[in-house]
Design an enzyme around this catalytic site. Structure first.
Site, PDB file in Angstrom:
ATOM      1  N   GLY A 111       0.832  -1.022  -0.426  1.00  0.00           N
ATOM      2  CA  GLY A 111       0.149   0.009  -0.145  1.00  0.00           C
ATOM      3  C   GLY A 111       0.597   1.055   0.052  1.00  0.00           C
ATOM      4  O   GLY A 111       1.920   1.191   0.083  1.00  0.00           O
ATOM      5  N   CYS A 112       0.089   1.874  -0.491  1.00  0.00           N
ATOM      6  CA  CYS A 112       0.978   3.494  -0.294  1.00  0.00           C
ATOM      7  C   CYS A 112       1.655   4.227   0.628  1.00  0.00           C
ATOM      8  O   CYS A 112       2.577   4.227   0.948  1.00  0.00           O
ATOM      9  CB  CYS A 112       0.097   4.406  -0.714  1.00  0.00           C
ATOM     10  SG  CYS A 112      -1.140   5.074  -0.507  1.00  0.00           S
ATOM     11  N   TYR A 113      -0.084   4.050   2.251  1.00  0.00           N
ATOM     12  CA  TYR A 113       1.434   4.648   3.400  1.00  0.00           C
ATOM     13  C   TYR A 113       2.108   3.354   3.925  1.00  0.00           C
ATOM     14  O   TYR A 113       2.748   4.154   3.882  1.00  0.00           O
ATOM     15  CB  TYR A 113      -0.092   4.908   4.044  1.00  0.00           C
ATOM     16  CG  TYR A 113      -1.063   6.045   3.918  1.00  0.00           C
ATOM     17  CD1 TYR A 113      -0.960   6.858   3.828  1.00  0.00           C
ATOM     18  CD2 TYR A 113      -2.783   5.614   3.887  1.00  0.00           C
ATOM     19  CE1 TYR A 113      -1.849   7.995   4.386  1.00  0.00           C
ATOM     20  CE2 TYR A 113      -3.203   6.706   3.549  1.00  0.00           C
ATOM     21  CZ  TYR A 113      -3.499   7.724   3.681  1.00  0.00           C
ATOM     22  OH  TYR A 113      -3.642   8.838   3.635  1.00  0.00           O
TER      23      TYR A 113
END
Lengths: 345, 345, 345, 345
Positions: free
Chosen positions: D150-152
């Site tokens: 995921g990006c986070y």
């Protein structure tokens, strides 16, 4: 009818103040002074005033001689610039609301440590009242010198206070991660606040060194009745107005969101401008208004409480609270001239 | 105290209307109806109203039975949706201000041509007054049915009128290049108005086909006393609010900016909300207000006049002008509840 | 391997140029010179270069002595600043691409009239080639001195050319309404391009007086083989990059969009960077790329043609076209290092 | 030449992937599949591709029959949608990179707890490799099924790892306050991501409940070799792209910034895409690139470490890292097709 003057009227906070005071039924703006635009028509600088407020700005140096004409002066200047004029105003019986940082810290040594310059107003510092209205209303009423709080401290302290007073948060665990719009950086020409430099980016700045840290700590310590040191991280966000303050701490006791929400509602029940919400605060809902929206959440998995508050940095974080304080000082209804909600979108 | 209802209260124009009417000292909002949010607390949809306006929206279908309670209804619905309820309201003696397009064109065939659907209100169309307040104030006062102008037509017609009335512009030479903020596209979920799709771009749209064209032509023709066809190009600009209308035309006689400025000042001298400026209009100076700023320039090299006007599309271009019209209809002071300037930044 | 230098490398156009040249397989950046940041690490000014381009900027005054090291110099300075260094470069056999305005106007008197200063490079002006690549490719190839076109002229001339060449537009009827992002105003510290001052507003500026007017007229006149005067209105739009140019004119003959589209496709058929579209151009689709998107529309009701073009002001409007011209001058494949489309969103 | 397909090619991550793969010298895009736009020309949806990539999207349902044509499939679909097609691809010997969440959590029960649905790919889950390239390069090389992070988590884990590995941070003290641009919310029509709803505001969302929490905890726990629970707060910021992750923790030992910076430089010394900076990261410097900028600060007054990282959510946070992983899997040079820095502004 009370008469007031504004020093620093062409900065973002100063002009917001002027906007509000123009609509105040019991106040007259005697002069608007500007360092950069003395002698110029105010409505040439801010075109929204065209035809509605065509006064010419006086220069800052003319202010002293105009003190006799007013009951109260608002000072919206960079730190270090308020000492002299505040002293002079008080000498002439003119009450002072300083929107800058010069009278916020009780201890002049702390000022010198964080602001890197000597404190030029030690003689009057002791009578300065920290102007977080909801906290110090009674003292503000009788004060001659009100230190209007910083934007970050306003958002952060209103969010923290109930937990501190009730001893619900470990005082060594507090972290404040706050986000501000660009107007907080002021109207001075600077490459770093050009549209192209900040419209599509976010950054933290002044990590562990921001000058609002001691201000927050001072008032938090008083509320908790013990000395608090905390971590404060400000950010620059690509929007014009607004502050979102997100506060983390470890709970001292097991509790839930409902209980905490009720605590906040009780604490702020009579407060016009504090809205305790279940929905998470967003700066758009307070933009252009004097409200502070607060929500309390609990992260059960980690035992932390997360308090989120939103204000408009130029309103509750500066000019709006200044007017609120003035209303208190003059015995006016506290919401006069700031009694409106955000225009959206 | 007059009682009003709002149909379409959760759209951008509808909620702006509600914002304004809440502060109106002589008007009471009897109901706010919403197609999408019937039964929901208004302040859950627009969080700025939290604690200040907690009414529940009624659904559009409930409006009919509530007509007896009100003196006037504002209709802020997509075109084609106002015919039936407007008729019913009039039947019950309720006055109507329609913020949509259904009663703006005098000729129902023209409506059908441009809007691609039959006109469902032919019986009452003839009594509709085009609600450009500065133009039709007297007719509006006595009207039962006011067609509030479109946002682009408001900005464009106010800018054009003095030239047309004086015959200073070749009527076949008119080009309107207008630019609007994104709120003009409404609050409906749509990919094309997502932040990512429109925050860093500009485009023209509906070139030579936009539905505001016949509306502008109709009123311009009346003013010039001859049939006018003109070119109108709208654009979508990455900002929330505001319309800038830039109008080009060939002068019929040699003149200069000073003379034209004086003509405009004379024409609009008594008008609170029209500001003739030497500085070029910018939408920021009218944002959130009911003002229309206008500037006239001459391109001597080409013999053209360039008139530039700026309004807030949701205020003078929709809700603000609707309130202005209501004030006229009820005999209130015309600026009541819309008498404030833009908050900046 | 060719060696090049950049003068004005820390402005927005200069750094875009540096970005492109870093990726050029046949070019080496010998130096990057900066008036404001001489002696500083380039990657401290533009953090995206950190670890990838850590060269130190030389100061502008050091450029002269470095001329022997290079084959070509790019000058990205404000107008009036290119005369001297261009002369010196040519004297040393260094070819010149000037991104500023100093060599764009054939007639030095016209320069003096519009730019308000004397022309300091009359001796070399006659050999300057106007660097609109698609128009003057052959002359550019052999030129020692290329005047890279302005951003507005690039967008406007590419859109106008086919109509002018074919005599399809009344030459006295041309109006250009152009819109630019804020990067066009440069990186200098200025209040008027602060985020807060321009993020939620649109304005026209320099109405009937903008310096790109004579540049457009000069090249349009050549194409039409008659002297053209036109109206040009630039606007500032709240986005970082992009120019949308919307051009209005009266058709000399009845025609339709299909026919015109085919004319444009034929005219630009072999051109990599010109895309004739049916869909209306939007600046987002060319942002960060060297493309110019063009669409032709006909307003049958008024007999007007409307041509719309979109470019990135820093790419096809400045640095991208400069590299394109350099590629032509050095006999490289024309799209080298600029052969990529926009990254979205 | 390897052949690949993209499933979900018209979402923001999918089209970014397509953008990158088009420029990859060793890869051919065999098909681009779209749920919403099957049968439509890709360049009609994303106008930047006009004339450069005119392939028609196939519909998602056609993908299965096209599996024989490809070596690897990228899946860029909402969670829950990858199970079936991933299984089918593996069955046919096609390698899989899933940009969604379906194969990121090792424990299917955890998936079910956080995503509220049963895990449909338990049989292949055990062979999934968590695709944080810098962490798992060797496993990725030989994997058939890579779960792209995921990006986070990408931004947060890269920032946390060195501290965790060295035991320098109290594992119970970790708080991640992360800020994302709006493209992270996807391209689906939704009121809450309209320009007007999010261009002038900031909010936290999914406080203490965001689905990236267990993903971060899982990988952090592995690195620290003990089970970690942490607080994670995401925010929506008014910009299109970018994630800034700010991580707070209590140091286990007294140390200073210099020492920590050296630790990070050592840890990431050979990594092309990790840049350890003294300057504080800003998302603009990584926007549109695959870089992750990291800075470590110490708050001596409170004994805390503050690590700040910046990535582009669509690049290192999605498509860029997916290409990086593909390069590893195919034995290509790891930076192929992603070896460029941010274009600014």
């Amino acid at each position: 009818m009370k008469k007031v003057g504004i020093l620093g009227a062409t900065g973002y906070a100063g002009q917001q103040l002027l906007w509000l005071l123009r609509n105040h039924p019991k106040v007259e703006i005697e002069f608007a002074a500007s360092y950069s635009y003395g002698g110029q028509d105010f409505s040439k600088i801010y075109g929204n005033y065209f035809g509605e407020f065509n006064k010419v700005c006086i220069s800052n140096t003319e202010v002293e001689e105009r003190l006799d004409d007013i009951d109260l002066i608002f000072i919206a200047l960079p730190h270090g610039k308020a000492f002299e004029i505040a002293q002079k105003a008080l000498d002439k019986g003119v009450r002072v609301i300083d929107l800058g940082a010069d009278f916020r810290l009780d201890d002049p040594e702390r000022y010198e440590e964080w602001y890197g310059q000597s404190h030029g107003g030690k003689e009057i510092l002791s009578e300065a009242v920290y102007g977080l209205t909801e906290l110090n209303r009674d003292k503000i009423r009788d004060s001659r010198l009100v230190a209007n709080p910083g934007c970050y401290p306003t958002a952060s302290l209103l969010a923290l206070m109930p937990l501190l007073k009730e001893g619900l948060i470990h005082t060594s665990s507090i972290i404040i991660d706050a986000k501000s719009g660009v107007s907080g950086a002021g109207r001075g020409a600077a490459t770093q606040t050009l549209m192209c430099e900040c419209s599509e980016t976010i950054k933290a700045y002044a990590v562990a060194t921001h000058r609002h840290t001691p201000e927050i700590e001072q008032e938090a310590s008083k509320a908790a009745n013990e000395e608090i040191k905390l971590t404060f991280t400000p950010h620059l966000v690509p929007m014009n107005r607004g502050i979102l303050s997100v506060i983390y701490g470890v709970l001292t006791t097991e509790t839930d969101e409902d209980t905490l929400k009720k605590l906040y509602e009780k604490e702020y029940g009579g407060e016009k401008f504090i809205r305790v919400k279940e929905d998470l605060p967003e700066t758009r809902w307070v933009k252009g208004s004097n409200y502070c929206d607060i929500s309390v959440k609990v992260d059960k998995r980690t035992g932390r409480v997360i308090v989120i508050s939103a204000i408009d940095n130029l309103m509750k974080g500066a000019a709006g609270q200044a007017v609120q304080n003035m209303n208190v000082m003059f015995g006016f209804e506290e919401a006069t001239a700031i009694d409106f909600i955000s225009i959206f979108p």
